[in-house]
Enzyme design. Structure first.
Site, mmCIF file in Angstrom:
data_model
loop_
_atom_site.group_PDB
_atom_site.id
_atom_site.type_symbol
_atom_site.label_atom_id
_atom_site.label_comp_id
_atom_site.label_asym_id
_atom_site.label_seq_id
_atom_site.Cartn_x
_atom_site.Cartn_y
_atom_site.Cartn_z
ATOM 1 N N GLY C 148 63.105 45.204 59.609
ATOM 2 C CA GLY C 148 64.234 44.829 60.044
ATOM 3 C C GLY C 148 64.778 43.367 59.573
ATOM 4 O O GLY C 148 63.670 42.606 59.138
ATOM 5 N N CYS C 149 65.879 43.002 59.102
ATOM 6 C CA CYS C 149 66.178 41.706 58.555
ATOM 7 C C CYS C 149 65.912 40.548 59.403
ATOM 8 O O CYS C 149 65.340 39.507 59.000
ATOM 9 C CB CYS C 149 67.726 41.761 58.251
ATOM 10 S SG CYS C 149 68.949 42.337 59.332
ATOM 11 N N ASN C 150 66.253 40.657 60.583
ATOM 12 C CA ASN C 150 65.952 39.559 61.609
ATOM 13 C C ASN C 150 64.122 39.291 61.743
ATOM 14 O O ASN C 150 63.750 38.297 61.819
ATOM 15 C CB ASN C 150 66.308 39.752 62.986
ATOM 16 C CG ASN C 150 67.931 39.776 62.787
ATOM 17 O OD1 ASN C 150 68.695 38.885 62.229
ATOM 18 N ND2 ASN C 150 68.500 40.743 63.762
ATOM 19 N N THR C 153 62.849 37.631 58.693
ATOM 20 C CA THR C 153 63.056 35.904 58.889
ATOM 21 C C THR C 153 62.094 35.669 59.674
ATOM 22 O O THR C 153 61.391 34.624 59.371
ATOM 23 C CB THR C 153 64.484 35.781 59.368
ATOM 24 O OG1 THR C 153 65.407 36.870 58.625
ATOM 25 C CG2 THR C 153 64.829 34.499 59.067
#
EC number: 1.2.1.38
Lengths: 342, 342, 342, 342
Positions: C148-150, C153
């Protein structure tokens, strides 16, 4: 005395804008709100920014109680509007915000909208809602047809010039920047933030935008001959506002004087000092229209630039201005709020 | 009866916002506008969106005629404000929008603002302008100090919770999104469109934002002990609005009930139904503050989220709300406009 | 030597981003593009920005010729992905960009995604695609699951801190700003420009965002005990980029040192000098991740802030980085383009 | 073989864009960066998005070591450029991005820029940098003058049409949308996010924009007679990109064919299929220019629409394309990156 009004199609942007404006109007009360796909919902659930208001729940049009209602705002999609209005009680005053009654000629309607009109007798009755130019007829009208937002912008810049013959009628080129709320709340790919932000493009290029039907009708009527303008709208990454930059052939000083004279007593139309020109940022969320004139370096040519908020002066504000007239209220009532900047 | 008001520092955003609000206020008239760097200019040349209004020309503060003025809004930069206010006639009512009189303690002022206060006696007199919590004192005050816009947002979410003890005072973490107009009209690289649009970043990270001085002062006073919150603001690519997301330790339902009770009768504070939370889009250009509460998946924790418009409820709207009280007018007069959406 | 790759789901944003990156990759050639709803169209008609490239026409997945293809990027919606991948030839290398294979535990998958997994045996085989931490396994994997991109991060900021135990595992609060392309090209009201521009709000508040499944899985595995973080994402009016601001309990200098050591040799992870922190504007359209550490005024606490581009390092760039490894190419090939600013 | 290049004026947007492009250029190395007001700083402190690169520290121009440098990019403000370039070693190849050497005629320079040129002999030597039309001269030039970004856009649309005589030379009206980075990093009120976002307005209305000097020079030279176009640029709330909508008198199909023929072999100029037209979103951060042609409803008229990225194809990308030619490198080297979307 308070007048009761209802809004059909209250779940779209022009419907919400009407509620915003009427919220602080001293003489109007909202007694009905329709929104077929959202019937049963509280307005605060559809538009949380209206949460502080005590509003009726959304209903279907069929379930709406119109007894006691003095005037109906019809903010439905075009084509839907004509059928709905046809079925409304004939004693109701109606301000229609759709495109359905803007064109008086059934053939013109069919040309621009692709099918025959379903209520040609109402089409005949409807008064074109560009308040400053149809004020007397609007006062006594039963059905007023809101103008196209782009069509209004172009007309504010050009009508006095066409009427007085100070510009060449065969050399008018309208380039226009339009913010995205003019396209409504429709779920289309090109209206997504990711597609529009940091983007800009023309649309309906080459003279295919439906608001040209209004330009043709109105400019030709004023001129007493066919007038055909060029019109290229552009979508820009902003939410509210229209800016029309119009190249015309004529003397800039005469053009400026003609516009200044025409609008000297108008409460909402501001002609800027010669050489200045407007920004959509300076009319946002207000009912004002700013117009500027600048001479071009090419002798005998000028740029006329007009700007207004498509949701306010271009639709819902205009509708309220017309409703004020139809109900015998002061024309500016509830509409004098200053633009929101920044 | 009309009260005359003047605005010192009318060439900044909060000054313009005051003019926007007062433009449709039924009981106030603007009789003076100052703007030292732009003295002599017409307000329409500084803020073309105010073109339709009949406003006095900008003057220097020295040249302003304050006879007949009932109340002065002081929208000057901080540090400037204290010197100017000190020199004003002592019978004038003053609403200050700067940071100069927010902190009551001279030592706290010096700590957060880096130099001693120039008018400590006025600092003592000033009433903290968070209307809903200082209403009675504001009514009779001569000098009211407008709050920080971020400080107001955080306090609306937290004051009732701290006062009732329903959250852990040592575990409060405020993350906040701030639109750019809060930084004023200053010419700084990071405020350029090209630098901010499509960007976002934290600032004053680690507890260095000056509004912490207000949080410390107010929360400690309410709690009767030192309270030190974490506070991380972020600049986002928007023009108006603040959204504070606050992680607290406490029971979500109790927190929601506490806030609902506290604001039940407040005209501008809307506590959303349990589980809903606000958007800066829904309070824009209005004097409303929306607050939501959501239980966290970690037992005994909750997120409290508050949103208001930094230029309206966070500064100029608050200032007008306070001025209404000081002049004996209805508190909500001129402030009930609905948010602008979209 | 050129490797042939195909992209399934090329009509979405991550698919287009893959094409953008591969366009200048020296060792890859695109031999197939699928997009079921747009099968038969030229890619230039779906994404005019790719007009200059010589690309295969979009097909259905069924019609795609996979002979000669070395690796498939699967950029399909989650849930669709698991069925499609199950049916692919078992000798194909696959980089999946969906959520389908991120969680190793079938029960966790069902908890976060609401239904049983359709290919649990593949779920077991899939390697979690956070390159810097699964590099060796990715090199030999057949199926790599993009993160997932979040989730990526947050993990870049926290993994080294959890692994070394320099922060309190029970006091981690992630506040995150997410640009809108992370939501894909879906036609949803809240993704419209008119709804998002000038807006900002939290979403999935209280710990309901699916990327928490990844945080739980990964952080617990590293710590050797259950770790449960708080996570509140916010949607901001920008197209690309994620910024995670994380409040942790620990010594800031130690945290900074730990991160600097962990990423000293990483080509794409930049730890900023102590006290500095990142902006989404500074990593846009690149494969870089910037991380900053700032001590909080509250002793023993720090803010760790990480930023990356959700479409590049957060998905398609990561996918290409993994594909490079799987194909025996230099890991950074085709990925060293500098961020686009402004 | 690697060529060494230096960038004078590396602290502005075009300087940073040059660094971005050269970062992945296989045959160029940056050995010097100047930025007088920021001399001594690391580039990463001026432009954090370039942090991952190993770049020389910023120096003053005087302190820059030019020995070993093959080519200098001069990205200084106009007027500054002419003095600096005059003082450079005469064996250095120079690509100037300022306005200083765009106009060949000293009188034209003085007319548009308000003062006499300081290096008229260099003005004579300089080759106009519109690569596709001056390719052979650029290859052997010592000094190439980058074009205006608006001027480039208009010329790509019009040069082949003027050269072949397929449009009326006395009826050309260019309306143009310009993103804000074209104005540089200057600290001006109208470039602030709060002033521009949600705004749009024309500027240099009436034929006062300096890029008209280039249109006049180039179009008249091609036509062999004076050509004077109308040109109205508009500032829109976006960071990168130009879109020129040009109303011309001529046959649309012939116009489209003429453009298609002219650019058939050009690597960076894409003529869209008849009736399609471009968006600034589809060329962003790339060196491509898209051109479309649409017939107008008014017989014998057409709209020609061209779009490019002002920082790339409109300045720094063009500069690099020219540098490639001057250094004997493939013209497209380092410039084939696809546009960034969304």
């Amino acid at each position: 005395m308070t007048h009761n009004v209802a809004i059909l199609g209250a779940s779209g942007y022009t419907g919400a804008e009407l509620v915003r404006l009427i919220a602080t109007h001293p003489s109007l009360a909202i007694t009905g709100l329709s929104g077929n796909s959202k019937a049963g919902m509280a307005m605060a659930d559809v538009f949380p920014h209206l949460r502080h208001l005590d509003l009726p729940r959304l209903t279907t049009i069929e379930d709406m109680d119109l007894s006691g209602v003095d005037l109906v705002f019809c903010a439905l999609p075009h084509a839907t509007s004509q059928a709905v209005i046809k079925a409304l009680p004939s004693n109701l005053k109606i301000v229609d915000l759709s495109a359905d009654f803007r064109l008086r000629d059934p053939a013109a309607y069919e040309k621009w909208y692709g099918k025959p009109h379903a209520a040609p007798e109402l089409q005949k009755e409807a008064v074109y809602g560009l308040t400053e130019f149809y004020r007397d007829q609007i006062r006594t009208a039963r059905l007023v047809a809101g103008t196209g937002c782009n069509a209004a912008t172009g007309q504010y810049a050009l009508r006095p010039l066409i009427a007085t013959g100070v510009i060449d009628l065969d050399d008018i080129n309208i380039n226009l920047l339009a913010a995205v709320s003019g396209a409504g709340r429709a779920l289309k790919e090109n209206l997504l933030h990711a597609e529009l932000s940091e983007g800009a493009h023309a649309y309906a290029v080459g003279g295919t935008h439906r608001h040209l039907g209004e330009f043709d009708q109105e400019f030709s009527a004023i001129a007493g001959r066919d007038v055909r303008v060029q019109f290229t709208p552009h979508l820009i990454p902003a939410n509210r506002g229209i800016l029309a930059t119009i190249s015309v052939k004529g003397d800039a000083a005469t053009i400026h004087q003609t516009l200044s004279d025409a609008y000297a007593k108008e409460p909402f139309i501001e002609v800027l000092p010669m050489g200045q020109h407007p920004s959509i940022k300076h009319i946002r969320a207000s009912n004002f229209c700013h117009i500027g004139v600048v001479a071009d370096r090419i002798a005998g040519r000028a740029q006329v630039i007009a700007s207004l908020d498509n949701l306010t002066k271009g639709s819902s504000g205009q509708a309220l201005q017309n409703a004020n007239l139809m109900l015998g209220l002061p024309e500016t009532e509830g509409l004098m709020m200053a633009p929101v900047f920044p």
